[in-house]
Design a protein around this motif. Structure first.
Motif, PDB file in Angstrom:
ATOM      1  N   ILE A   1       0.868  -1.165   0.000  1.00 43.14           N
ATOM      2  CA  ILE A   1       0.000   0.000   0.000  1.00 43.14           C
ATOM      3  C   ILE A   1       0.913   1.225   0.000  1.00 43.14           C
ATOM      4  O   ILE A   1       1.788   1.344   0.864  1.00 43.14           O
ATOM      5  CB  ILE A   1      -0.918   0.041   1.226  1.00 43.14           C
ATOM      6  CG1 ILE A   1      -1.664  -1.290   1.381  1.00 43.14           C
ATOM      7  CG2 ILE A   1      -1.909   1.191   1.117  1.00 43.14           C
ATOM      8  CD1 ILE A   1      -2.459  -1.371   2.672  1.00 43.14           C
ATOM      9  N   THR A   2       0.734   2.116  -0.949  1.00 47.29           N
ATOM     10  CA  THR A   2       1.553   3.321  -1.053  1.00 47.29           C
ATOM     11  C   THR A   2       0.712   4.527  -0.660  1.00 47.29           C
ATOM     12  O   THR A   2      -0.441   4.652  -1.077  1.00 47.29           O
ATOM     13  CB  THR A   2       2.076   3.491  -2.484  1.00 47.29           C
ATOM     14  OG1 THR A   2       2.856   2.332  -2.832  1.00 47.29           O
ATOM     15  CG2 THR A   2       2.966   4.728  -2.594  1.00 47.29           C
ATOM     16  N   PHE A   3       1.297   5.424   0.138  1.00 46.72           N
ATOM     17  CA  PHE A   3       0.538   6.501   0.762  1.00 46.72           C
ATOM     18  C   PHE A   3       0.994   7.893   0.320  1.00 46.72           C
ATOM     19  O   PHE A   3       2.195   8.156   0.195  1.00 46.72           O
ATOM     20  CB  PHE A   3       0.685   6.423   2.287  1.00 46.72           C
ATOM     21  CG  PHE A   3       0.055   5.202   2.884  1.00 46.72           C
ATOM     22  CD1 PHE A   3      -1.241   5.234   3.360  1.00 46.72           C
ATOM     23  CD2 PHE A   3       0.757   4.003   2.947  1.00 46.72           C
ATOM     24  CE1 PHE A   3      -1.829   4.102   3.903  1.00 46.72           C
ATOM     25  CE2 PHE A   3       0.176   2.866   3.489  1.00 46.72           C
ATOM     26  CZ  PHE A   3      -1.126   2.918   3.958  1.00 46.72           C
ATOM     27  N   LYS A   4       0.017   8.750   0.084  1.00 46.32           N
ATOM     28  CA  LYS A   4       0.250  10.185  -0.033  1.00 46.32           C
ATOM     29  C   LYS A   4      -0.312  10.808   1.231  1.00 46.32           C
ATOM     30  O   LYS A   4      -1.522  10.707   1.501  1.00 46.32           O
ATOM     31  CB  LYS A   4      -0.445  10.762  -1.260  1.00 46.32           C
ATOM     32  CG  LYS A   4      -0.237  12.273  -1.423  1.00 46.32           C
ATOM     33  CD  LYS A   4      -0.931  12.804  -2.667  1.00 46.32           C
ATOM     34  CE  LYS A   4      -0.735  14.313  -2.790  1.00 46.32           C
ATOM     35  NZ  LYS A   4      -1.435  14.840  -4.002  1.00 46.32           N
TER      36      LYS A   4
ATOM     37  N   VAL B   1       1.353  14.622   6.499  1.00 50.38           N
ATOM     38  CA  VAL B   1       2.413  14.547   7.509  1.00 50.38           C
ATOM     39  C   VAL B   1       2.684  13.077   7.806  1.00 50.38           C
ATOM     40  O   VAL B   1       1.866  12.205   7.489  1.00 50.38           O
ATOM     41  CB  VAL B   1       2.026  15.265   8.828  1.00 50.38           C
ATOM     42  CG1 VAL B   1       1.885  16.761   8.623  1.00 50.38           C
ATOM     43  CG2 VAL B   1       0.737  14.676   9.400  1.00 50.38           C
ATOM     44  N   LYS B   2       3.815  12.788   8.435  1.00 51.31           N
ATOM     45  CA  LYS B   2       4.117  11.432   8.863  1.00 51.31           C
ATOM     46  C   LYS B   2       3.005  10.934   9.785  1.00 51.31           C
ATOM     47  O   LYS B   2       2.563  11.657  10.683  1.00 51.31           O
ATOM     48  CB  LYS B   2       5.451  11.400   9.603  1.00 51.31           C
ATOM     49  CG  LYS B   2       5.948  10.003   9.968  1.00 51.31           C
ATOM     50  CD  LYS B   2       7.327  10.073  10.607  1.00 51.31           C
ATOM     51  CE  LYS B   2       7.846   8.685  10.945  1.00 51.31           C
ATOM     52  NZ  LYS B   2       9.198   8.742  11.559  1.00 51.31           N
ATOM     53  N   SER B   3       2.538   9.718   9.559  1.00 51.07           N
ATOM     54  CA  SER B   3       1.369   9.208  10.271  1.00 51.07           C
ATOM     55  C   SER B   3       1.552   7.744  10.645  1.00 51.07           C
ATOM     56  O   SER B   3       2.426   7.052  10.108  1.00 51.07           O
ATOM     57  CB  SER B   3       0.109   9.355   9.410  1.00 51.07           C
ATOM     58  OG  SER B   3      -0.131  10.703   9.060  1.00 51.07           O
ATOM     59  N   THR B   4       0.720   7.296  11.576  1.00 49.95           N
ATOM     60  CA  THR B   4       0.674   5.889  11.937  1.00 49.95           C
ATOM     61  C   THR B   4      -0.365   5.190  11.080  1.00 49.95           C
ATOM     62  O   THR B   4      -1.521   5.619  11.040  1.00 49.95           O
ATOM     63  CB  THR B   4       0.314   5.698  13.419  1.00 49.95           C
ATOM     64  OG1 THR B   4       1.322   6.325  14.228  1.00 49.95           O
ATOM     65  CG2 THR B   4       0.228   4.227  13.789  1.00 49.95           C
ATOM     66  N   VAL B   5       0.048   4.115  10.396  1.00 51.92           N
ATOM     67  CA  VAL B   5      -0.850   3.335   9.556  1.00 51.92           C
ATOM     68  C   VAL B   5      -1.055   1.976  10.202  1.00 51.92           C
ATOM     69  O   VAL B   5      -0.095   1.229  10.425  1.00 51.92           O
ATOM     70  CB  VAL B   5      -0.276   3.166   8.139  1.00 51.92           C
ATOM     71  CG1 VAL B   5      -1.138   2.204   7.317  1.00 51.92           C
ATOM     72  CG2 VAL B   5      -0.168   4.517   7.447  1.00 51.92           C
ATOM     73  N   ASN B   6      -2.292   1.668  10.543  1.00 54.67           N
ATOM     74  CA  ASN B   6      -2.645   0.376  11.118  1.00 54.67           C
ATOM     75  C   ASN B   6      -3.505  -0.409  10.139  1.00 54.67           C
ATOM     76  O   ASN B   6      -4.389   0.163   9.488  1.00 54.67           O
ATOM     77  CB  ASN B   6      -3.415   0.543  12.425  1.00 54.67           C
ATOM     78  CG  ASN B   6      -2.555   1.064  13.560  1.00 54.67           C
ATOM     79  OD1 ASN B   6      -1.334   0.906  13.548  1.00 54.67           O
ATOM     80  ND2 ASN B   6      -3.181   1.681  14.534  1.00 54.67           N
TER      81      ASN B   6
ATOM     82  N   GLY C   1       4.663   9.459   0.686  1.00 54.93           N
ATOM     83  CA  GLY C   1       5.295   8.694  -0.378  1.00 54.93           C
ATOM     84  C   GLY C   1       5.764   7.319   0.046  1.00 54.93           C
ATOM     85  O   GLY C   1       6.225   6.543  -0.791  1.00 54.93           O
ATOM     86  N   GLY C   2       5.637   7.007   1.344  1.00 48.61           N
ATOM     87  CA  GLY C   2       6.072   5.713   1.845  1.00 48.61           C
ATOM     88  C   GLY C   2       5.043   4.627   1.571  1.00 48.61           C
ATOM     89  O   GLY C   2       3.931   4.880   1.098  1.00 48.61           O
ATOM     90  N   SER C   3       5.429   3.402   1.875  1.00 49.75           N
ATOM     91  CA  SER C   3       4.546   2.264   1.608  1.00 49.75           C
ATOM     92  C   SER C   3       4.634   1.248   2.729  1.00 49.75           C
ATOM     93  O   SER C   3       5.575   1.253   3.531  1.00 49.75           O
ATOM     94  CB  SER C   3       4.889   1.611   0.272  1.00 49.75           C
ATOM     95  OG  SER C   3       6.214   1.110   0.293  1.00 49.75           O
ATOM     96  N   VAL C   4       3.640   0.366   2.790  1.00 50.62           N
ATOM     97  CA  VAL C   4       3.597  -0.751   3.734  1.00 50.62           C
ATOM     98  C   VAL C   4       3.548  -2.041   2.925  1.00 50.62           C
ATOM     99  O   VAL C   4       2.708  -2.184   2.020  1.00 50.62           O
ATOM    100  CB  VAL C   4       2.367  -0.659   4.659  1.00 50.62           C
ATOM    101  CG1 VAL C   4       2.249  -1.907   5.527  1.00 50.62           C
ATOM    102  CG2 VAL C   4       2.444   0.591   5.524  1.00 50.62           C
TER     103      VAL C   4
END
Length: 256
Positions: free
Chosen positions: A197-200, A203-208, A225-228
């Protein structure tokens, strides 16, 4: 189904502190002015320099006896204050708790009810359930008319391992209300999942990532721009939450 509703039932507004009464709320400057206490036998937490909720540092205990730490801040009697923070803990669900109290000018604890056990602080000072991922805890309490200060205090109990970060203590009247719709609009990610999963993100966030029955599967801190990585997920439906500490949104995703 109740757990699913709880995850998806994101509130339309989120409280953001206009004035945090606490100094060094995220332990980036070490421990001070936080201190061991409020009992003389308590020991100071370790300042961990990895795995913080935000920044570099967090406060941590591996407790071998009842212990805790606190910071005292000035308040105005009769007003309502909000305390929030992030925590992680491991044990038997009786490992840590908020243990705050208002005090009068003589340094004596004061309550809004004759029976302290029914005061809002006591009813909010409950054990916090074990949480493998950073979890936000919030409590709202009115101050007694003669209160002049507030101990923002944490207890950890024998056998418990617990970490704490990003505290807020604020007058509820000075807390602004922000519309979560703006955050929801700014967050973008693919809800049809293959290997990641790639995120826009604003701000930096917690993804659960949760299963549809409410089980937490993974928790990651993600930059814009990061991904899980989701290669290990089995095919099916999931709930993805994105939390920046002030706002939280949830969306359903499908792994093909």
């Amino acid at each position: 189904m109740k757990k699913i509703f709880t995850i998806l039932g994101v509130t339309a507004v989120s409280l953001v502190s206009a004035q945090n009464l606490l100094s060094n709320p995220g332990f980036e400057a070490g421990l001070a002015p936080w201190a061991a206490g409020t009992t003389a036998s308590y020991t100071a937490p370790t300042i961990a320099t990895t795995g913080a909720h935000t920044g570099t540092n967090s406060a941590m205990y591996v407790a071998t006896a009842t212990t805790g730490f606190y910071q005292n801040v000035p308040v105005t009697g009769g007003k309502t204050y909000v305390i929030s923070f992030w925590y992680k803990s491991a044990g038997d669900d009786t490992d840590s708790r908020l243990w705050s109290v208002y005090k009068n000018s003589g340094g004596v604890a004061v309550y809004t009810t004759a029976d302290a056990s029914t005061d809002a602080f006591r009813t909010n000072n409950v054990y916090m359930p074990s949480a493998a991922a950073w979890t936000k805890y919030t409590a709202e309490m009115p101050a007694a008319a003669d209160a002049v200060s507030l101990d923002v205090a944490i207890r950890v109990y024998n056998g418990g391992t617990a970490s704490f970060d990003d505290f807020i203590a604020a007058d509820k009247a000075n807390m602004a209300v922000s519309d979560v719709a703006g955050f929801d609009k700014a967050v973008q990610f693919n809800t049809v999942i293959k290997d990641q999963i790639t995120f826009k993100l604003p701000v930096k966030s917690t993804v659960n990532i949760y299963s549809v029955d409410g089980k937490l599967i993974s928790s990651d801190r993600v930059e814009n721009g990061g991904s899980v990585n989701t290669q290990s997920l089995v095919k099916g439906a999931y709930i993805i939450t994105v939390d920046n500490g002030a706002n939280k949104i949830s969306r359903k995703a499908i792994k093909n």
